[in-house]
Write a protein that holds these residues in place. Structure first.
Motif, PDB file in Angstrom:
ATOM      1  N   TRP A  57       0.873  -1.233   0.097  1.00 39.56           N
ATOM      2  CA  TRP A  57       0.123  -0.241  -0.283  1.00 39.56           C
ATOM      3  C   TRP A  57       1.204   0.852   0.012  1.00 39.56           C
ATOM      4  O   TRP A  57       1.611   1.362   0.549  1.00 39.56           O
ATOM      5  N   CYS A  58       0.542   1.857  -0.673  1.00 40.75           N
ATOM      6  CA  CYS A  58       1.231   3.282  -0.526  1.00 40.75           C
ATOM      7  C   CYS A  58       1.102   4.596   0.282  1.00 40.75           C
ATOM      8  O   CYS A  58      -0.100   4.360   1.199  1.00 40.75           O
ATOM      9  N   ARG A  59       2.515   4.311   0.847  1.00 42.89           N
ATOM     10  CA  ARG A  59       2.481   4.706   2.453  1.00 42.89           C
ATOM     11  C   ARG A  59       1.669   6.552   2.547  1.00 42.89           C
ATOM     12  O   ARG A  59       1.106   7.087   3.363  1.00 42.89           O
ATOM     13  N   ARG A  60       1.334   6.917   1.734  1.00 39.62           N
ATOM     14  CA  ARG A  60       0.365   8.400   1.312  1.00 39.62           C
ATOM     15  C   ARG A  60      -1.038   8.373   1.391  1.00 39.62           C
ATOM     16  O   ARG A  60      -1.606   8.261   2.315  1.00 39.62           O
ATOM     17  N   CYS A  61      -1.500   7.541   0.225  1.00 41.81           N
ATOM     18  CA  CYS A  61      -2.701   7.546  -0.495  1.00 41.81           C
ATOM     19  C   CYS A  61      -3.113   6.238  -0.336  1.00 41.81           C
ATOM     20  O   CYS A  61      -4.247   6.164  -0.328  1.00 41.81           O
ATOM     21  N   PHE A  62      -2.691   5.287   0.195  1.00 43.29           N
ATOM     22  CA  PHE A  62      -2.370   4.141   0.578  1.00 43.29           C
ATOM     23  C   PHE A  62      -3.805   3.233  -0.900  1.00 43.29           C
ATOM     24  O   PHE A  62      -4.482   2.679  -0.738  1.00 43.29           O
ATOM     25  N   ASN A  63      -3.395   3.486  -2.194  1.00 44.12           N
ATOM     26  CA  ASN A  63      -3.223   3.047  -3.635  1.00 44.12           C
ATOM     27  C   ASN A  63      -2.011   1.862  -3.507  1.00 44.12           C
ATOM     28  O   ASN A  63      -1.891   1.801  -2.084  1.00 44.12           O
ATOM     29  N   ILE A  64      -2.775   0.853  -4.389  1.00 40.85           N
ATOM     30  CA  ILE A  64      -1.791  -0.559  -4.332  1.00 40.85           C
ATOM     31  C   ILE A  64      -0.361   0.799  -5.058  1.00 40.85           C
ATOM     32  O   ILE A  64      -0.834   1.450  -5.975  1.00 40.85           O
ATOM     33  N   LEU A  69       5.874   4.931  -2.586  1.00 37.22           N
ATOM     34  CA  LEU A  69       4.388   5.575  -2.893  1.00 37.22           C
ATOM     35  C   LEU A  69       4.320   5.568  -4.684  1.00 37.22           C
ATOM     36  O   LEU A  69       5.181   4.852  -5.159  1.00 37.22           O
ATOM     37  N   CYS A  70       3.155   5.471  -4.370  1.00 36.49           N
ATOM     38  CA  CYS A  70       2.453   4.906  -5.694  1.00 36.49           C
ATOM     39  C   CYS A  70       2.725   5.582  -7.095  1.00 36.49           C
ATOM     40  O   CYS A  70       2.829   6.885  -7.079  1.00 36.49           O
ATOM     41  N   ALA A  71       1.879   5.183  -7.931  1.00 35.29           N
ATOM     42  CA  ALA A  71       2.765   6.153  -9.381  1.00 35.29           C
ATOM     43  C   ALA A  71       1.886   7.605  -9.573  1.00 35.29           C
ATOM     44  O   ALA A  71       2.403   8.912 -10.273  1.00 35.29           O
ATOM     45  N   PHE A  72       0.632   7.641  -8.765  1.00 35.08           N
ATOM     46  CA  PHE A  72      -0.445   8.547  -9.269  1.00 35.08           C
ATOM     47  C   PHE A  72       0.742   9.862  -7.823  1.00 35.08           C
ATOM     48  O   PHE A  72       0.381  10.988  -8.045  1.00 35.08           O
ATOM     49  N   CYS A  73       1.005   9.859  -7.042  1.00 32.66           N
ATOM     50  CA  CYS A  73       1.368   9.541  -5.825  1.00 32.66           C
ATOM     51  C   CYS A  73       3.241  10.638  -6.322  1.00 32.66           C
ATOM     52  O   CYS A  73       3.560  11.386  -6.404  1.00 32.66           O
ATOM     53  N   LEU A  74       3.822   9.953  -7.237  1.00 29.54           N
ATOM     54  CA  LEU A  74       4.932  10.357  -7.192  1.00 29.54           C
ATOM     55  C   LEU A  74       5.345  10.907  -8.924  1.00 29.54           C
ATOM     56  O   LEU A  74       6.495  12.124  -9.197  1.00 29.54           O
TER      57      LEU A  74
HETATM   58 ZN   LIG Z   1      -0.416   7.048  -3.209  1.00 28.49          ZN
END
Ligand SMILES: [Zn+2]
Length: 199
Positions: A57-64, A69-74
């Motif tokens: 899980w993404c540390r910031r948004c909890f997406n997979i 961090l996930c692709a959307f946060c990066l």
């Molecule tokens: Zn994220």
């Protein structure tokens, strides 16, 4: 009823545990897998193993995510001022398909549910409040489902963020594109009338 022996029955049982797969489908898939090339079957087994090993899980948004961090946060090109709150990672895919949204996301991991005993602590709500408190976010779009639990969760989040320096918006409910009025249920039409917008 266990008609098959040993490993075949085990395979059918395991497949039958998957969501939306009944005993009949489980049997059909099991026989399909027996017939396909060994390499194809192993590729499927490998894909399941790799996903279980590598996806977290993404540390910031909890997406997979496969990293912290996930692709959307990066993604540097996305708008940091807007966060769209969704129930599940698959909802991100739905929003992305519209091509209408370029902001960030936050995945709750479900909805509040009195019936299933899901409280705020079971969801990724504290993380959202923390993100808002850090500043820089101007709008939080609550895009939970239009179910009773989804709406309860939306109200809860709206109340929680009340007083924080952020605008909280919700998705409009109403007439589906291409929809005809006399085919709509009363709830949908009532919501559309309440949420009417000026031309
Ligand atoms: Zn994220």
């Amino acid at each position: 009823v266990n008609v098959y022996e040993g490993v075949m029955q085990t395979l059918i049982d395991e497949l039958g545990r998957l969501p939306g797969v009944g005993p009949k489908s489980a049997q059909r898939i099991a026989f399909y897998l027996l017939k396909v090339d060994a390499l194809d079957a192993k590729r499927l087994a490998r894909a399941i193993e790799d996903a279980k090993d590598r996806v977290t899980w993404c540390r910031r948004c909890f997406n997979i995510s496969e990293g912290e961090l996930c692709a959307f946060c990066l993604d540097q090109r996305r708008d940091d001022h807007v966060v769209c709150v969704v129930e599940e990672p698959r909802d991100i895919v739905a929003v992305e398909r519209t091509g209408e949204y370029r902001g960030r996301y936050h995945v709750l991991g479900g909805t509040l549910s009195a019936l299933d005993g899901v409280g705020p602590e079971e969801l990724n709500i504290a993380g959202l409040v923390r993100r808002v408190a850090q500043g820089g976010i101007r709008e939080v779009i609550v895009a939970t489902n239009a179910t009773v639990d989804g709406q309860t969760t939306a109200h809860y989040i709206t109340d929680l963020l009340h007083g924080a320096n952020v605008q909280v918006t919700r998705l409009a409910h109403g007439v589906p594109v291409g929809g005809e009025l006399d085919y709509l249920d009363e709830g949908t039409l009532a919501a559309a009338i309440r949420q009417r917008t000026p031309f």
